[in-house]
Motif scaffolding. Structure first.
Motif, short mmCIF file in Angstrom:
data_model
loop_
_atom_site.label_atom_id
_atom_site.label_comp_id
_atom_site.label_asym_id
_atom_site.label_seq_id
_atom_site.Cartn_x
_atom_site.Cartn_y
_atom_site.Cartn_z
N ILE A 140 0.80 -1.23 0.00
CA ILE A 140 0.00 0.00 0.00
C ILE A 140 0.83 1.27 0.00
N GLN A 141 2.14 1.13 -0.06
CA GLN A 141 2.99 2.32 -0.11
C GLN A 141 2.72 3.08 -1.40
N GLY A 142 2.27 4.32 -1.27
CA GLY A 142 2.00 5.17 -2.42
C GLY A 142 0.69 4.87 -3.11
N VAL A 143 -0.19 4.06 -2.48
CA VAL A 143 -1.48 3.71 -3.07
C VAL A 143 -2.57 4.01 -2.05
N ASN A 144 -3.69 4.53 -2.50
CA ASN A 144 -4.82 4.75 -1.61
C ASN A 144 -5.25 3.42 -1.01
N SER A 145 -5.47 3.38 0.29
CA SER A 145 -5.80 2.12 0.96
C SER A 145 -7.12 1.52 0.46
N ASP A 146 -8.09 2.35 0.07
CA ASP A 146 -9.36 1.83 -0.43
C ASP A 146 -9.17 1.15 -1.79
N LEU A 147 -8.34 1.75 -2.65
CA LEU A 147 -8.04 1.13 -3.94
C LEU A 147 -7.29 -0.18 -3.73
N ALA A 148 -6.36 -0.18 -2.79
CA ALA A 148 -5.60 -1.40 -2.48
C ALA A 148 -6.54 -2.50 -2.00
N THR A 149 -7.53 -2.14 -1.19
CA THR A 149 -8.50 -3.12 -0.70
C THR A 149 -9.31 -3.69 -1.86
N LEU A 150 -9.71 -2.84 -2.79
CA LEU A 150 -10.47 -3.29 -3.96
C LEU A 150 -9.64 -4.27 -4.78
N ILE A 151 -8.38 -3.95 -5.03
CA ILE A 151 -7.51 -4.84 -5.80
C ILE A 151 -7.37 -6.18 -5.09
N ARG A 152 -7.12 -6.13 -3.80
CA ARG A 152 -6.97 -7.36 -3.01
C ARG A 152 -8.26 -8.19 -3.09
N THR A 153 -9.40 -7.55 -2.96
CA THR A 153 -10.68 -8.25 -2.98
C THR A 153 -10.94 -8.90 -4.33
N ALA A 154 -10.61 -8.21 -5.42
CA ALA A 154 -10.79 -8.77 -6.76
C ALA A 154 -9.92 -10.01 -6.94
N ILE A 155 -8.70 -9.96 -6.45
CA ILE A 155 -7.80 -11.11 -6.55
C ILE A 155 -8.36 -12.28 -5.74
N ILE A 156 -8.84 -11.99 -4.53
CA ILE A 156 -9.42 -13.04 -3.69
C ILE A 156 -10.62 -13.68 -4.39
N GLY A 157 -11.47 -12.87 -4.97
CA GLY A 157 -12.65 -13.39 -5.68
C GLY A 157 -12.26 -14.35 -6.80
N CYS A 158 -11.27 -13.96 -7.59
CA CYS A 158 -10.82 -14.82 -8.69
C CYS A 158 -10.21 -16.12 -8.18
N ALA B 25 -16.03 -4.12 5.42
CA ALA B 25 -15.78 -3.00 6.34
C ALA B 25 -14.49 -3.24 7.13
N SER B 26 -14.28 -4.48 7.57
CA SER B 26 -13.07 -4.82 8.31
C SER B 26 -11.83 -4.58 7.45
N TRP B 27 -11.87 -5.02 6.21
CA TRP B 27 -10.71 -4.87 5.32
C TRP B 27 -10.41 -3.41 5.03
N VAL B 28 -11.45 -2.62 4.79
CA VAL B 28 -11.24 -1.19 4.54
C VAL B 28 -10.57 -0.54 5.76
N CYS B 29 -11.09 -0.84 6.93
CA CYS B 29 -10.50 -0.27 8.16
C CYS B 29 -9.09 -0.78 8.40
N TYR B 30 -8.87 -2.07 8.15
CA TYR B 30 -7.55 -2.68 8.37
C TYR B 30 -6.51 -2.06 7.44
N PHE B 31 -6.83 -1.92 6.17
CA PHE B 31 -5.88 -1.34 5.23
C PHE B 31 -5.61 0.13 5.55
N ARG B 32 -6.63 0.85 5.97
CA ARG B 32 -6.43 2.24 6.36
C ARG B 32 -5.50 2.32 7.56
#
Length: 144
Positions: A29-47, A82-89
């Motif tokens: 998440i260095q240099g990346v918005n934490s919400d965008l990072a959570t979205l990317i992580r979630t998409a990878i998990i879904g796949c 909600a947990s992931w968004v808060c955790y990444f933030r």
């Protein structure tokens, strides 16, 4: 030892992967918005999960599930998101070695919620361990 039905094996493996999650996420998440990072992580998990369910032959028609199952899996998904968004933030602005243990205060809350809503009754020994986790989180939080 047959590990496929051993809850402790899977729980310990979960802890290892959760620890790696914190480390990898903190670096990622260095240099990346934490919400965008959570979205990317979630998409990878879904796949990954979709492929896993498909290739292990565990796919079934989700529309045959009961409304109660859909409701509670939906609520679980919302809570997870909600947990992931808060955790990444928290990871973005705090040290992984401090954020992850505080996040594990969920262990204490699970015990309390399971007692209140599921009728589970931990032993005195188990409550002692749960109390020690709570005390550890307080020590970490106050040690800033």
């Amino acid at each position: 030892m047959n590990t496929s039905g051993n809850w402790f094996f899977w729980a310990a493996l979960s802890a290892v992967f959760a620890a790696l999650t914190a480390i990898f996420a903190k670096i990622g998440i260095q240099g990346v918005n934490s919400d965008l990072a959570t979205l990317i992580r979630t998409a990878i998990i879904g796949c990954i999960l979709a492929a896993f369910v498909w290739f292990t032959g565990k796919w079934s028609d989700p529309f045959t599930l009961s409304p109660k199952t859909w409701l509670f899996l939906g609520l679980s998904g919302l809570a997870t998101g909600a947990s992931w968004v808060c955790y990444f933030r928290a990871l973005q602005i705090g040290d992984a070695s401090k954020v992850a243990p505080v996040d594990k205060f969920s262990l204490v809350l699970v015990a309390v919620f399971a007692f209140a809503f599921l009728g589970e009754r931990p032993s005195l020994h188990e409550w002692l361990g749960i109390g020690m986790v709570a005390a550890g989180v307080v020590v970490l939080a106050l040690g800033r």
